[in-house]
Scaffold this active site. Structure first.
Site, PDB file in Angstrom:
ATOM      1  NE  ARG A  71      -3.462  -5.701   1.140  1.00  0.00           N
ATOM      2  CZ  ARG A  71      -3.334  -4.266   1.401  1.00  0.00           C
ATOM      3  NH1 ARG A  71      -2.130  -3.728   1.253  1.00  0.00           N
ATOM      4  NH2 ARG A  71      -3.592  -4.896   2.459  1.00  0.00           N
ATOM      5  CG  ASP A 127      -4.618  -3.187  13.506  1.00  0.00           C
ATOM      6  OD1 ASP A 127      -3.937  -3.075  12.289  1.00  0.00           O
ATOM      7  OD2 ASP A 127      -5.862  -3.460  13.399  1.00  0.00           O
ATOM      8  N   GLY A 153       0.944  -0.739  -0.417  1.00  0.00           N
ATOM      9  CA  GLY A 153      -0.004  -0.549  -0.193  1.00  0.00           C
ATOM     10  C   GLY A 153       1.113   1.490   0.062  1.00  0.00           C
ATOM     11  NE  ARG A 185       1.849  -1.293  11.778  1.00  0.00           N
ATOM     12  CZ  ARG A 185       0.613  -0.956  11.673  1.00  0.00           C
ATOM     13  NH1 ARG A 185       1.271  -0.314   9.876  1.00  0.00           N
ATOM     14  NH2 ARG A 185      -0.317  -0.138  11.811  1.00  0.00           N
ATOM     15  CG  MET A 219      -9.635  -0.974   4.661  1.00  0.00           C
ATOM     16  SD  MET A 219      -9.274   0.590   5.110  1.00  0.00           S
ATOM     17  CE  MET A 219     -10.142   1.527   3.835  1.00  0.00           C
ATOM     18  NE  ARG A 275       6.178  -0.572   5.482  1.00  0.00           N
ATOM     19  CZ  ARG A 275       6.507  -1.117   6.311  1.00  0.00           C
ATOM     20  NH1 ARG A 275       8.031  -0.620   6.444  1.00  0.00           N
ATOM     21  NH2 ARG A 275       5.945  -0.976   7.627  1.00  0.00           N
ATOM     22  CB  SER A 320      -0.780  -4.220   7.772  1.00  0.00           C
ATOM     23  OG  SER A 320      -1.401  -2.988   7.793  1.00  0.00           O
ATOM     24  NE  ARG A 326      -2.750  11.967  -9.532  1.00  0.00           N
ATOM     25  CZ  ARG A 326      -3.587  12.856  -9.045  1.00  0.00           C
ATOM     26  NH1 ARG A 326      -4.795  12.345  -7.547  1.00  0.00           N
ATOM     27  NH2 ARG A 326      -4.429  13.281 -10.139  1.00  0.00           N
TER      28      ARG A 326
HETATM   29  N1  HPA Z   1      -8.826  -2.629   9.659  1.00  0.00           N
HETATM   30  C1  HPA Z   1      -8.807  -2.389   8.212  1.00  0.00           C
HETATM   31  N2  HPA Z   1      -7.113  -2.082   7.755  1.00  0.00           N
HETATM   32  C2  HPA Z   1      -6.472  -2.454   8.217  1.00  0.00           C
HETATM   33  C3  HPA Z   1      -6.312  -3.051   9.323  1.00  0.00           C
HETATM   34  C4  HPA Z   1      -7.745  -2.427  10.318  1.00  0.00           C
HETATM   35  O1  HPA Z   1      -7.056  -2.531  11.699  1.00  0.00           O
HETATM   36  N3  HPA Z   1      -5.121  -2.533   9.762  1.00  0.00           N
HETATM   37  C5  HPA Z   1      -4.676  -2.632   8.819  1.00  0.00           C
HETATM   38  N4  HPA Z   1      -5.142  -3.041   7.894  1.00  0.00           N
END
Ligand code: HPA
Length: 234
Positions: free
Chosen positions: A87, A204, A20, A217, A180, A24, A90, A43
């Site tokens: 992809r 997380d 993303g 991370r 996402m 990175r 995280s 961009r």
């Molecule tokens: N929510 C949505 N996207 C994410 C999260 C999350 O807790 N952690 C890493 N990407």
């Protein structure tokens, strides 16, 4: 050249890793590729092409969320001929048995909606990973110490969710984690006969509220890049 990528024709490899975060992409290219060179910075969405074990690879940022990823995935596949898109990102864990730093390999990606929703109308398309890529990533992950989970994830449209009940429903239906981007990646790849996979590190935990430090991370990220590269060229 495409609207959001100003790489020359031939500057993008058939195999593309998509973190993303554009920084990175820079870090992964400089760490894992031989002779990485910057091929896009429109961009600030950095893309690098180099080689891994002699194989051409591009590592390109996707941005956060499905609309952003969709722009890059479409242009990489349609305008530059990318055929394998992995992809690396995280996710938040949605099951008790999953811990921070574990790796999740996304077999399917459930959603409320994707940017492709309009074309499916009443159809609920099921975005799914490419099986040979999935199998190869699972094998690459199993040879490492990191605990790996393979199963369904949830590609959400929001990070700051005002509907926590949706997360609870996903947890009850066995969904491993939330991110996402993957559902639209799988859908765009399917539409164009390309291969796609998402390899994710748990950063997380939605059930405990725990989160990794930015240093931790990075370590998890390195492992994902290796798993993604091994799977792409298995
Ligand atoms: N929510 C949505 N996207 C994410 C999260 C999350 O807790 N952690 C890493 N990407």
């Amino acid at each position: 050249m495409s609207l959001h990528i100003d790489a020359a024709p031939g500057d993008i490899a058939e195999t593309v890793l998509l973190p993303g975060d554009p920084y990175r992409a820079k870090w992964a290219a400089e760490t894992f590729l031989d002779s990485p060179r910057l091929v896009n910075e429109v961009r600030g969405m950095l893309g690098y092409t180099g080689t891994w074990n002699g194989n051409p690879v591009t590592i390109h940022g996707s941005g956060m969320g499905m609309p952003s990823l969709s722009i890059y995935a479409n242009e990489l596949v349609r305008d530059y001929g990318a055929r394998t898109l992995v992809r690396i990102g995280s996710c938040g864990a949605m099951q008790d048995r999953i811990a921070l730093r574990d790796v999740i390999i996304a077999m399917t990606a459930s959603t409320l909606s994707t940017p492709s929703r309009g074309i499916f109308r009443e159809l609920n398309f099921a975005p799914a990973a490419d099986w040979p890529l999935l199998r190869a990533a699972a094998a690459a992950a199993e040879s490492r110490a990191t605990t790996t989970h393979v199963g369904g994830i949830y590609s959400s449209d929001v990070f700051y969710d005002e509907r926590p009940d949706l997360n609870e429903i996903m947890t009850r239906h066995g969904i491993l984690g939330v991110e996402m981007e993957a559902a639209e990646l799988y859908t765009v790849a399917a539409r164009h006969g390309a291969r796609a996979l998402a390899v994710l590190t748990v950063s997380d935990h939605l059930l405990t509220g725990d989160a990794l430090s930015s240093e931790a991370r990075e370590t998890g990220f390195a492992e994902m890049v290796e798993i993604a590269l091994e799977a792409a060229f298995a």
